[in-house]
Design an enzyme around this catalytic site. Structure first.
Site, short mmCIF file in Angstrom:
data_model
loop_
_atom_site.label_atom_id
_atom_site.label_comp_id
_atom_site.label_asym_id
_atom_site.label_seq_id
_atom_site.Cartn_x
_atom_site.Cartn_y
_atom_site.Cartn_z
N ASP A 274 4.62 5.92 -5.57
CA ASP A 274 5.01 7.63 -7.10
C ASP A 274 6.68 7.55 -6.05
O ASP A 274 6.72 8.78 -7.37
CB ASP A 274 4.00 8.57 -7.03
N SER A 275 6.74 6.78 -5.11
CA SER A 275 8.85 7.20 -4.67
C SER A 275 9.48 6.79 -5.73
O SER A 275 10.47 7.42 -5.98
CB SER A 275 9.09 6.30 -4.09
N ASP B 257 0.78 3.13 -6.24
CA ASP B 257 0.04 4.60 -5.61
C ASP B 257 -0.12 5.08 -6.67
O ASP B 257 -0.41 5.03 -7.88
CB ASP B 257 1.15 5.20 -5.37
N LYS C 292 -3.17 2.96 -3.22
CA LYS C 292 -3.07 3.62 -2.00
C LYS C 292 -3.41 5.15 -2.37
O LYS C 292 -2.69 5.67 -4.02
CB LYS C 292 -1.82 3.47 -1.82
N GLU D 164 -3.18 9.32 -0.43
CA GLU D 164 -2.68 10.18 0.76
C GLU D 164 -3.60 11.47 1.09
O GLU D 164 -4.79 11.34 0.65
CB GLU D 164 -1.09 10.34 0.43
N GLU E 223 3.40 7.16 7.36
CA GLU E 223 5.36 7.42 7.52
C GLU E 223 5.49 8.51 8.26
O GLU E 223 5.20 9.61 9.18
CB GLU E 223 4.43 7.28 6.41
O1 KIV Z 1 5.65 5.80 -2.37
C1 KIV Z 1 6.18 5.36 -2.25
O2 KIV Z 1 6.92 4.79 -2.07
C2 KIV Z 1 5.19 5.14 -0.63
C3 KIV Z 1 5.94 4.86 0.62
C4 KIV Z 1 7.17 6.04 0.99
C5 KIV Z 1 5.19 4.27 1.63
O3 KIV Z 1 4.30 5.72 -0.56
#
Ligand code: KIV
Length: 291
Positions: free
Chosen positions: A66-67, A109, A138, A140, A207
């Protein structure tokens, strides 16, 4: 990329590729890699072309992070990314990998607000990402997420957890800073990581966690493979945001990033160098890229 294929308009992907030379990465692979002492490599990608290039460079896992909100959408945090955004980018990545008959493991994500409400909401969101082409999702956080992870894993969805600096809760954490520095915070991390492994998480992004603590957690988690970002070189694998490692950044790069583009002729070479540096243990360097 293979330069002998016919030129194609509007992009860089060939219309079809020969059968892949590597075996596709599947869930047991990270475990096998870890058993033989091989580090797991992960990079973010958000579109078909970069995903295909990462695959060709030998990256083991692509994280459709989600970056994307920060590096592609221009947001100031990941909080504004929607599930529709994530499904769109996951599908783009999966299409790119498929077009080159790629072998990479794709992690999608779950964005902010798509899994916090209930385990059922998490299952619906995770199913949408899997249908878009993810092999694993993924999410968090620790503590309350443990039962969500168990619920998804029991229903056949591989899960990567994420502890330490969790960008979706940056406002609650008070900024992008190292986590787990004092004894109480380190103890919480230990407890949450073990619970996530017990719930069936098979990967865990750590992280901005001190290197010594990450190495200790890695030892304590034989069934859940730690993937570090700013967590030192004692983890089972490493991940970086693609734009950061390619030096596509007008701001200040975080300490844990190395610019792999600097000495590379092209993006694929930069990614290959990243893969080689993670595998041979030269990246990250604890004296430069860790706390
Ligand atoms: O969203 C993302 O790119 C991440 C990485 C920083 C691990 O969660």
């Amino acid at each position: 990329m293979n330069t002998s294929v016919t030129a194609t308009p509007y992009g860089t992907l060939p219309p079809a590729s020969p059968v892949a030379s590597r075996k596709p990465v599947s869930l047991p692979r990270p475990h096998e890699m870890r058993q033989r002492g091989e580090k797991i490599t992960m990079l973010t990608a958000y579109d078909a072309t970069f995903a295909a290039v990462a695959d060709a460079a030998g990256v083991d896992c692509i994280l459709v992070g989600d970056s994307v909100g920060m590096v592609c959408q221009g947001l100031s945090s990941t909080v504004g990314v929607s599930l529709d955004d994530m499904c769109y980018h996951t599908e783009c990545v999966a299409n790119g990998v498929r077009r080159v008959q790629g072998t990479t493991w794709i992690v999608g994500d779950l964005p902010f607000g798509s899994y916090q409400e209930s385990r059922e909401q998490a299952l619906r969101s995770a199913s949408a990402l899997m249908q878009a082409g993810a092999h694993m999702v993924k999410l968090e956080g620790g503590g309350w997420t443990t039962e969500t992870v168990r619920f998804l894993v029991e229903r056949g969805i591989p899960v990567c957890a994420h502890l330490g600096l969790t960008p979706q809760t940056v406002h609650a954490l008070g900024g992008y800073r190292v986590q787990g520095r004092d004894d109480a915070a380190a103890q919480t991390l230990r407890r949450e990581a073990l619970a996530l492994q017990d719930a069936g998480a098979s990967m865990l992004v750590l992280e901005m966690v001190p290197a010594a603590l990450s190495a200790e957690l890695t030892e304590a988690l034989p069934r859940c493979h730690t993937i570090g970002i700013g967590a030192g070189n004692g983890t089972a694998g490493q991940v970086l945001v693609m734009h950061d490692m390619l030096g596509v950044n007008l701001g200040k790069n975080p300490k844990f990033v190395r610019n792999f583009m600097q000495d590379a002729g092209n993006v694929q070479d930069a990614m290959r160098t990243y893969v080689a540096a993670v595998k041979d243990g030269s990246f990250p360097d604890n004296t430069l890229h860790a706390w």
